[in-house]
Scaffold this motif. Structure first.
Motif, PDB file in Angstrom:
ATOM      1  N   LEU A 229      -4.194   7.854 -26.197  1.00 39.63           N
ATOM      2  CA  LEU A 229      -4.597   8.352 -27.470  1.00 39.63           C
ATOM      3  C   LEU A 229      -3.909   9.207 -28.149  1.00 39.63           C
ATOM      4  O   LEU A 229      -3.589   9.160 -29.187  1.00 39.63           O
ATOM      5  CB  LEU A 229      -6.052   8.718 -27.420  1.00 39.63           C
ATOM      6  CG  LEU A 229      -7.119   7.836 -27.026  1.00 39.63           C
ATOM      7  CD1 LEU A 229      -8.356   8.480 -26.839  1.00 39.63           C
ATOM      8  CD2 LEU A 229      -7.284   6.578 -28.038  1.00 39.63           C
TER       9      LEU A 229
ATOM     10  N   GLU B 239      -1.604   8.883 -31.501  1.00 42.64           N
ATOM     11  CA  GLU B 239      -1.741  10.335 -32.387  1.00 42.64           C
ATOM     12  C   GLU B 239      -0.128  10.611 -32.871  1.00 42.64           C
ATOM     13  O   GLU B 239       0.110  11.069 -34.049  1.00 42.64           O
ATOM     14  CB  GLU B 239      -2.294  11.308 -31.889  1.00 42.64           C
ATOM     15  CG  GLU B 239      -3.706  11.882 -32.526  1.00 42.64           C
ATOM     16  CD  GLU B 239      -4.257  13.056 -32.323  1.00 42.64           C
ATOM     17  OE1 GLU B 239      -5.333  13.237 -32.648  1.00 42.64           O
ATOM     18  OE2 GLU B 239      -3.815  13.716 -31.129  1.00 42.64           O
TER      19      GLU B 239
ATOM     20  N   ALA C 182      -4.568   7.355 -36.498  1.00 48.89           N
ATOM     21  CA  ALA C 182      -5.987   8.028 -36.317  1.00 48.89           C
ATOM     22  C   ALA C 182      -6.955   7.537 -34.855  1.00 48.89           C
ATOM     23  O   ALA C 182      -6.679   6.235 -34.545  1.00 48.89           O
ATOM     24  CB  ALA C 182      -6.937   7.516 -37.384  1.00 48.89           C
ATOM     25  N   VAL C 183      -7.107   8.425 -34.223  1.00 47.72           N
ATOM     26  CA  VAL C 183      -7.783   7.908 -32.865  1.00 47.72           C
ATOM     27  C   VAL C 183      -9.260   8.724 -32.730  1.00 47.72           C
ATOM     28  O   VAL C 183      -9.553   9.714 -33.475  1.00 47.72           O
ATOM     29  CB  VAL C 183      -7.301   8.517 -31.690  1.00 47.72           C
ATOM     30  CG1 VAL C 183      -5.708   7.997 -31.737  1.00 47.72           C
ATOM     31  CG2 VAL C 183      -6.796   9.891 -31.747  1.00 47.72           C
ATOM     32  N   ASP C 184     -10.047   7.987 -31.908  1.00 48.02           N
ATOM     33  CA  ASP C 184     -11.402   8.556 -31.757  1.00 48.02           C
ATOM     34  C   ASP C 184     -11.469   8.878 -30.300  1.00 48.02           C
ATOM     35  O   ASP C 184     -11.224   7.701 -29.481  1.00 48.02           O
ATOM     36  CB  ASP C 184     -12.421   7.568 -32.121  1.00 48.02           C
ATOM     37  CG  ASP C 184     -13.977   8.017 -31.950  1.00 48.02           C
ATOM     38  OD1 ASP C 184     -14.123   9.470 -32.038  1.00 48.02           O
ATOM     39  OD2 ASP C 184     -14.782   7.227 -31.785  1.00 48.02           O
TER      40      ASP C 184
ATOM     41  N   ALA D 267     -13.375   8.734 -27.152  1.00 46.40           N
ATOM     42  CA  ALA D 267     -15.301   8.227 -26.613  1.00 46.40           C
ATOM     43  C   ALA D 267     -15.344   9.222 -25.742  1.00 46.40           C
ATOM     44  O   ALA D 267     -14.679  10.061 -25.101  1.00 46.40           O
ATOM     45  CB  ALA D 267     -14.822   6.872 -26.180  1.00 46.40           C
TER      46      ALA D 267
ATOM     47  N   PRO E 104     -10.576  15.359 -24.351  1.00 51.60           N
ATOM     48  CA  PRO E 104     -10.015  15.476 -25.870  1.00 51.60           C
ATOM     49  C   PRO E 104      -9.416  16.936 -25.878  1.00 51.60           C
ATOM     50  O   PRO E 104      -8.907  17.140 -26.868  1.00 51.60           O
ATOM     51  CB  PRO E 104     -11.427  15.765 -26.527  1.00 51.60           C
ATOM     52  CG  PRO E 104     -12.504  16.377 -25.583  1.00 51.60           C
ATOM     53  CD  PRO E 104     -11.747  15.788 -24.235  1.00 51.60           C
TER      54      PRO E 104
END
Length: 580
Positions: free
Chosen positions: A184, A188, A193-195, A197, A202
């Motif tokens: 992720l 970036e 754009a990343v989320d 989960a 993070p």
């Protein structure tokens, strides 16, 4: 040299003399005979339990044995009195000359004063830290790292052949989660754009890893399916995290001798070999476990599994080593890892675990007992939690990590030496409060400052004496006239120095490096006490008008500094020569 060991040898010689005279029977087991400081210093310099230990096997009253022993011991020039106390304890007082001879021995031995051959070169593997390679080390890892490292140094000082080892947990599902999290950050870095989960990592600490992955593979993985990039990114991410962990350990002054990868156990036959060893001993079978005690999980159902008969080696229940789908449980590679350590020829194994591994102790000890045929002991030390406080409030957040305080946060705040010493002021299985303000406070209440201040005070005395033309080399100080050290306060400080070799062996035998930190604080207190008494009694000051007297008193002070330096070395703390 260990004065307590010397006097114990004298006690054993006296027992042998009484046996030769027929006053005691032959064949007595003297292994439990001790010589140690009395509980009350007013009772003497040393006490022995010899009469109490030997009374029953000898068929005699303890006081009768004690009185006979006292007569023998009193014949030695070192012993000025031997008094029987209570039911048969024997309190000894040593002459001033015995104590006065000690500073010269400390100065002649230097850092080797207190070093022991107790371990006789036995090979000991100390596995510690072993944090999952999924992020920076947090404050809990910090305490485990400091404890394990100090324990390894203590054991080496006590004559063991020690290997410091880190077990890399890179074989489980958590490294797949790490790989997806780094991926992720990689997206970036490409402007996507990343989320994150739930269940991913993070923290900002993965941003550099994502950028480095971009530099390495370009856009090759940007729109690729997971099965094309997962393995390569997993290896890349694990290496990146281990580089970060090594940097963190280096910041704390921790150097590992060996890093062992869990992943190396899979697909190599090493897990199978360990299980086959247990199978050959009749300890692997197919069976059904009893339901867990208490409320049953909703998904629990009795099913036949492949089990390790750990109850034959002290565990509460037998343990599954293979899942119903034929894959190994998490316990199987741990068995294989310890089997590997046993086959490498270690005489003792020590594992340093977090407090949350308490339920793992019996099964792991059972496995090592079974694999080694009871030859190799395993000691598992559990590290309790650390609470951090700042400005009177609990300190909980690290922006970089996202959810916790990192090792780097702590070390950059107070320094590696302070971090290490404070982490060792409590026993490993006791919770620890780490107050940033108190850790750097220059007061009696701060143990690391108090010990460092004692060492710095001695260094200050040495500098002033040298300026005054006094030869303060250890060789010259060892030749000083120590009979001038005749005040009770000076002799009391020497008595404390005499405890150091004994303390080393006790702490090493119990795997308790915190005892070194506590004892150093006591030694510093005695040094400061003598210093303060010099304000009112000029004859106790280290610097005197008479050079010969100065040299003897400086020799005592320098002896204290030598021992403090040795003790701090075990803890991994550099001694301070001046306080700023």
């Amino acid at each position: 040299m260990n004065l307590f060991t010397d006097i114990r040898s004298l006690v054993l010689q006296s027992i042998a003399a009484l046996q030769a005279e027929g006053a005691l029977p032959e064949g007595l087991d003297t292994g439990a005979v001790t010589v140690e400081p009395p509980r009350d210093a007013l009772h003497g310099d040393m006490a022995t339990n010899a009469a109490m230990v030997l009374a029953k096997p000898a068929g005699k009253k303890p006081r009768d044995i004690a009185e006979a022993l006292a007569a023998k011991l009193g014949q030695d020039a070192r012993v000025t009195s031997a008094e029987v106390a209570g039911p048969g304890f024997l309190n000894l007082r040593l002459g001033s000359a015995t104590w006065q001879a000690l500073p010269a021995k400390v100065l002649s031995a230097g850092q080797d004063y207190g070093r022991s051959d107790m371990g006789q070169g036995q090979k000991v593997n100390v596995e510690y830290v072993s944090a999952n390679p999924t992020g920076p080390m947090h404050v809990g890892h910090t305490r485990g790292a400091v404890f394990g490292d100090a324990l390894a140094s203590l054991l080496a000082y006590a004559g063991y052949d020690v290997t410091r080892e880190y077990y890399i947990n890179d074989g489980g599902a958590q490294v797949d989660v790490l790989a997806r999290s780094v991926y992720l950050r990689y997206l970036e870095a490409h402007g996507r754009a990343v989320d994150f989960a739930p269940g991913t990592y993070p923290g900002d600490y993965l941003i550099p890893a994502g950028e480095r992955l971009k530099e390495k593979v370009g856009d090759r993985f940007v729109d690729a399916p997971e099965d094309e990039w997962l393995e390569e990114v997993r290896d890349f991410a694990t290496d990146a995290m281990m580089d970060m962990i090594r940097d963190d350990l280096d910041l704390l002054g921790v150097k590992m001798d060996h890093f062992f990868s869990e992943k190396s156990l899979y697909g190599t036959g090493r897990i199978e070999a360990a299980i086959e060893d247990l199978r050959g001993k009749g300890l692997i079978y197919r069976g059904t476990l009893e339901p867990p005690k208490g409320k049953l999980p909703e998904d629990w159902e009795p099913r036949e599994q492949t089990l390790f008969k750990s109850t034959e080696h002290g565990d509460d229940v037998d343990r599954p080593i293979m899942k119903s789908d034929g894959s190994w449980t998490y316990f199987a590679p741990d068995i294989a890892y310890h089997y590997d350590k046993i086959t490498r020829g270690y005489d003792q194994l020590i594992d340093v675990f977090g407090a949350d591994h308490g339920g793992y102790v019996k099964r792991m000890k059972a496995a090592v007992s079974a694999l080694s045929g009871g030859r190799v002991p395993l000691d598992i030390k559990l590290i309790q939690l650390v609470k951090l406080f700042k400005n009177g409030e609990e300190f909980k957040m690290s922006k970089r990590a996202g959810t916790f305080i990192t090792l780097r946060d702590v070390v950059e705040e107070v320094g590696p030496g302070v971090t290490r010493f404070v982490m060792l002021t409590r026993k490993n299985d006791a919770a620890l409060d780490f107050d940033f303000a108190k850790a750097v406070e220059q007061s009696r209440e701060n143990p690391v400052f108090y010990v460092q201040y004692a060492h710095a005070r001695v260094c200050s005395v040495l500098r002033k004496a040298k300026e005054a033309g006094v030869d303060v080399s250890d060789a010259a100080l060892a030749q000083a006239d120590m009979t001038k050290l005749d005040h009770d306060a000076e002799l009391g400080l020497i008595r404390k120095l005499a405890e150091w070799p004994r303390l080393v062996e006790i702490a090493a035998k119990g795997h308790e490096p915190h005892k070194v930190a506590i004892w150093l604080n006591e030694l510093a207190s005695d040094l400061h006490g003598l210093w303060n008494r010099g304000h009112d009694e000029p004859s106790l000051r280290f610097l005197q008008d008479d050079p010969a007297t100065s040299q003897s008193k400086i020799a005592l002070a320098r002896s204290v500094a030598v021992v403090i330096s040795a003790g701090l070395g075990i803890l991994g703390v550099a001694p301070m020569e001046e306080m700023r």
